[in-house]
Write an enzyme that holds these catalytic residues in place. Structure first.
Site, PDB file in Angstrom:
ATOM      1  N   LYS A   1      54.557  29.219  54.378  1.00 53.76           N
ATOM      2  CA  LYS A   1      54.662  27.774  54.626  1.00 53.76           C
ATOM      3  C   LYS A   1      56.101  27.386  54.956  1.00 53.76           C
ATOM      4  O   LYS A   1      56.365  26.708  55.937  1.00 53.76           O
ATOM      5  CB  LYS A   1      54.157  26.984  53.416  1.00 53.76           C
ATOM      6  CG  LYS A   1      54.277  25.476  53.595  1.00 53.76           C
ATOM      7  CD  LYS A   1      53.793  24.709  52.371  1.00 53.76           C
ATOM      8  CE  LYS A   1      52.297  24.658  52.314  1.00 53.76           C
ATOM      9  NZ  LYS A   1      51.801  23.729  51.254  1.00 53.76           N
TER      10      LYS A   1
ATOM     11  N   GLU B   1      60.041  37.530  49.359  1.00 54.81           N
ATOM     12  CA  GLU B   1      59.231  38.735  49.565  1.00 54.81           C
ATOM     13  C   GLU B   1      58.690  38.813  50.996  1.00 54.81           C
ATOM     14  O   GLU B   1      58.745  39.863  51.647  1.00 54.81           O
ATOM     15  CB  GLU B   1      58.056  38.761  48.576  1.00 54.81           C
ATOM     16  CG  GLU B   1      58.462  38.795  47.118  1.00 54.81           C
ATOM     17  CD  GLU B   1      58.514  37.420  46.483  1.00 54.81           C
ATOM     18  OE1 GLU B   1      58.315  37.333  45.263  1.00 54.81           O
ATOM     19  OE2 GLU B   1      58.761  36.422  47.224  1.00 54.81           O
TER      20      GLU B   1
ATOM     21  N   GLY C   1      48.906  26.373  48.575  1.00 58.63           N
ATOM     22  CA  GLY C   1      48.866  27.783  48.958  1.00 58.63           C
ATOM     23  C   GLY C   1      47.578  28.486  48.585  1.00 58.63           C
ATOM     24  O   GLY C   1      46.983  29.215  49.391  1.00 58.63           O
ATOM     25  N   ARG C   2      47.111  28.295  47.342  1.00 62.62           N
ATOM     26  CA  ARG C   2      45.912  29.019  46.900  1.00 62.62           C
ATOM     27  C   ARG C   2      44.635  28.407  47.457  1.00 62.62           C
ATOM     28  O   ARG C   2      43.539  28.910  47.194  1.00 62.62           O
ATOM     29  CB  ARG C   2      45.872  29.091  45.377  1.00 62.62           C
ATOM     30  CG  ARG C   2      45.989  27.774  44.651  1.00 62.62           C
ATOM     31  CD  ARG C   2      46.283  27.995  43.176  1.00 62.62           C
ATOM     32  NE  ARG C   2      46.576  26.752  42.455  1.00 62.62           N
ATOM     33  CZ  ARG C   2      47.761  26.153  42.441  1.00 62.62           C
ATOM     34  NH1 ARG C   2      48.762  26.667  43.147  1.00 62.62           N
ATOM     35  NH2 ARG C   2      47.958  25.064  41.741  1.00 62.62           N
TER      36      ARG C   2
ATOM     37  N   GLU D   1      46.956  29.889  38.143  1.00 58.13           N
ATOM     38  CA  GLU D   1      48.091  29.167  38.719  1.00 58.13           C
ATOM     39  C   GLU D   1      47.817  27.663  38.721  1.00 58.13           C
ATOM     40  O   GLU D   1      48.749  26.853  38.669  1.00 58.13           O
ATOM     41  CB  GLU D   1      48.382  29.655  40.139  1.00 58.13           C
ATOM     42  CG  GLU D   1      49.732  29.192  40.674  1.00 58.13           C
ATOM     43  CD  GLU D   1      50.150  29.898  41.950  1.00 58.13           C
ATOM     44  OE1 GLU D   1      50.852  30.928  41.860  1.00 58.13           O
ATOM     45  OE2 GLU D   1      49.752  29.437  43.043  1.00 58.13           O
TER      46      GLU D   1
ATOM     47  N   HIS E   1      32.246  51.565  32.813  1.00 53.57           N
ATOM     48  CA  HIS E   1      32.816  52.801  32.279  1.00 53.57           C
ATOM     49  C   HIS E   1      34.282  52.631  31.912  1.00 53.57           C
ATOM     50  O   HIS E   1      35.018  53.607  31.789  1.00 53.57           O
ATOM     51  CB  HIS E   1      32.637  53.932  33.300  1.00 53.57           C
ATOM     52  CG  HIS E   1      31.194  54.253  33.569  1.00 53.57           C
ATOM     53  ND1 HIS E   1      30.512  55.228  32.881  1.00 53.57           N
ATOM     54  CD2 HIS E   1      30.303  53.692  34.423  1.00 53.57           C
ATOM     55  CE1 HIS E   1      29.256  55.274  33.311  1.00 53.57           C
ATOM     56  NE2 HIS E   1      29.106  54.349  34.249  1.00 53.57           N
TER      57      HIS E   1
ATOM     58  N   LYS F   1      61.907  33.507  40.047  1.00 54.82           N
ATOM     59  CA  LYS F   1      62.501  33.604  41.385  1.00 54.82           C
ATOM     60  C   LYS F   1      63.965  33.172  41.357  1.00 54.82           C
ATOM     61  O   LYS F   1      64.831  33.822  41.969  1.00 54.82           O
ATOM     62  CB  LYS F   1      61.728  32.727  42.373  1.00 54.82           C
ATOM     63  CG  LYS F   1      60.339  33.216  42.730  1.00 54.82           C
ATOM     64  CD  LYS F   1      59.729  32.262  43.741  1.00 54.82           C
ATOM     65  CE  LYS F   1      58.350  32.692  44.174  1.00 54.82           C
ATOM     66  NZ  LYS F   1      57.758  31.763  45.165  1.00 54.82           N
TER      67      LYS F   1
END
Length: 528
Positions: A193, A199, A254-255, A340, A371, A494
């Site tokens: 954005k 990153e 964002g999500r 979040e 399992h 951050k």
């Protein structure tokens, strides 16, 4: 604005506290009347809430709680595109991406359609004239988790382009992916954005360097890099022209952004028509959520059951268990959507909440999880509500495999419900068996679960499933009186990493707590 109501001050909260002290046996309550009341068909979907630890009295008061917390008014505010993200002074209107009435939304969708059609018909080609065969999405968080989850869930719908996803700043991921790709036939989507995320930009510049050292040049970057962003100048500085930039807006969190141009990688993989069907499925769930009364409202019912577990029975986690390999990234995607959004302790009045908010979300596809961690779910000291998800029709012809998969899907929720008594164990192994063995084989049962079964995993149904969870999380956030659409909790780490990075590069020591200083010194020693 959203209402600012402390849920613990409501009459229904007080009544629910009283009800939480009463024992409820799910198995004893199961009958045709309960099945009729607690199961719902919605298109290709069947939702079964009957195996939850919820009595009619509890459900009635949970619905009253939603009314007292003004969930309906909050829902109207969101659908109207109001500034309900108060801490960031933004509207929350990702629903408009599915509704598609805004001119700017239609414009970007048309741009996506034209672009993806050029890719698929071979009109857009790489610098050597070869057709694009691979698309690499570089993003993180909402710019990665949603597109990746959807793309892999829709694997049978892929056309002639393979999607890849790079998110981790650990270069091992990028090396692993790029080693198998040809720069002549690879397109990169830089999804950010702000176009400043550390990153993503680190990975983007490394991908750019890889491209330039593998035969590309500055003039051909435009054929192999596009951007999804709101920062046109930063995109241009990277070497991507404005005509190759896809836009979305600050009212898209964002999500919740896979429905926007952030979903470009999805459209590249499955085609624009299928991407539109994804939007259509989500809109159908939007309409259901917006117009259906609470007692029949699927996201609302799921949310209320979650509030009951989290705040009154003290079940503080939720296992998402998809019995379909294509949905293997759904648990990690929902971790972001839920944790979040609702992992916050400050309420909408700026006060510290004196009650639990967001649960811990985790999970793994069945039957692998059986399992691994199902032992704890069945016989552990913690009660963990489970949500089982399965598809009736597979996308393959291995019927025997699918029947065995679904047999496990049905069996696990039944086992959680019924358990196994001491008498059943003795009838199986004999009363002469060691007492330790007998007691170890007893299952208490009466452990809650929801089952979601739908006909087939296609774009339309996947859109409905994702929107179901989005609205569930929204309802819970309203009841918990928190802001679900900001994410300040990701910022501190951050911020602290920036001065630490400078110190690492300069081999210096800043002012940190003694434990962090000790760790950094050990790192310096090891690196030597």
């Amino acid at each position: 604005m959203l209402p600012k109501i402390d849920p613990t001050t409501t009459k229904s909260w007080a009544r629910l506290l009283e009800l939480s002290t009463q024992k409820f046996n799910i198995q004893d309550s199961i009958n045709s009347e309960r099945i009729k009341k607690y199961t719902f068909d919605f298109g290709d979907f069947h939702f079964d809430f009957s195996k939850n630890m919820v009595s009619d009295e509890v459900l009635k008061n949970l619905i009253h709680l939603a009314e007292e917390c003004q969930v309906n008014d909050a829902t109207k505010s969101m659908f109207n595109g109001e500034q309900i993200n108060e801490t960031e002074d933004r509207a929350v209107h990702h629903i408009a991406l599915r509704e598609r009435s805004k001119p700017e939304v239609r414009k970007e969708l048309e741009k996506t359609k034209v672009f993806t059609e050029k890719l698929h018909n071979g009109e857009w080609r790489g610098f050597s004239g070869k057709k694009i065969t691979d698309v690499v999405n570089i993003g993180i968080g909402g710019s990665d988790l949603g597109p990746k989850m959807v793309s892999y869930a829709l694997r049978p719908f892929w056309k002639d382009i393979t999607p890849h996803f790079i998110s981790n700043v650990d270069a091992a991921q990028q090396v692993e992916i790029l080693d198998d790709l040809n720069p002549e036939t690879t397109l990169f989507i830089i999804a950010s954005k702000t176009f400043t995320t550390q990153e993503t930009l680190t990975n983007a510049f490394s991908a750019r360097e890889w491209f330039l050292t593998k035969g590309g040049n500055e003039q051909t970057i435009s054929k192999h890099f596009v951007a999804v962003s709101t920062n046109e100048s930063a995109v241009n500085d990277f070497g991507i022209s404005s005509e190759n930039m896809f836009e979305f807006w600050d009212w898209v969190g964002g999500r919740y952004s896979l429905w926007s141009a952030i979903g470009l990688s999805i459209a590249c993989a499955v085609g624009f028509k299928q991407f539109e069907e994804l939007l259509d499925g989500a809109k159908e769930m939007d309409d259901h959520f917006h117009t259906t009364e609470p007692s029949k409202n699927l996201p609302t019912l799921s949310a209320l059951i979650g509030v009951w577990y989290n705040n009154f029975l003290e079940y503080d986690s939720l296992a998402i268990l998809p019995y379909d390999h294509r949905l293997r990234y759904l648990p990690s995607y929902l971790q972001q959507v839920d944790m979040e959004s609702n992992g916050k302790y400050i309420d909408r009045s700026g006060k510290k909440a004196n009650y639990q908010t967001g649960p811990i979300i985790w999970g793994e596809p069945g039957t692998n999880g059986q399992h691994a961690f199902y032992q704890l779910i069945h016989q552990g000291t913690k009660v963990i509500p489970c949500e089982f998800i399965a598809v009736s029709k597979p996308a393959h012809n291995h019927q025997d495999h699918h029947e065995k998969l679904l047999a496990n899907f049905f069996a696990q929720s039944e086992a959680l419900l019924t358990g196994k008594t001491r008498e059943q164990v003795i009838s199986e192994i004999g009363n002469q068996a060691d007492e330790l063995v007998i007691s170890s084989k007893v299952f208490e049962g009466n452990r809650p679960s929801t089952s979601i079964l739908f006909k087939e995993l296609n774009p339309f149904n996947l859109g409905k499933l994702i929107a179901f969870y989005e609205h569930k999380v929204f309802v819970q956030g309203v009841i918990w009186n928190i802001f679900s659409f900001d994410q300040w909790g990701v910022e501190l780490g951050k911020q602290l990493s920036k001065p630490i990075l400078r110190e690492i590069k300069e081999q210096t020591e800043g002012k940190h707590d003694s434990s962090t200083q000790s760790l950094m010194r050990k790192f310096y020693d090891m690196r030597k």
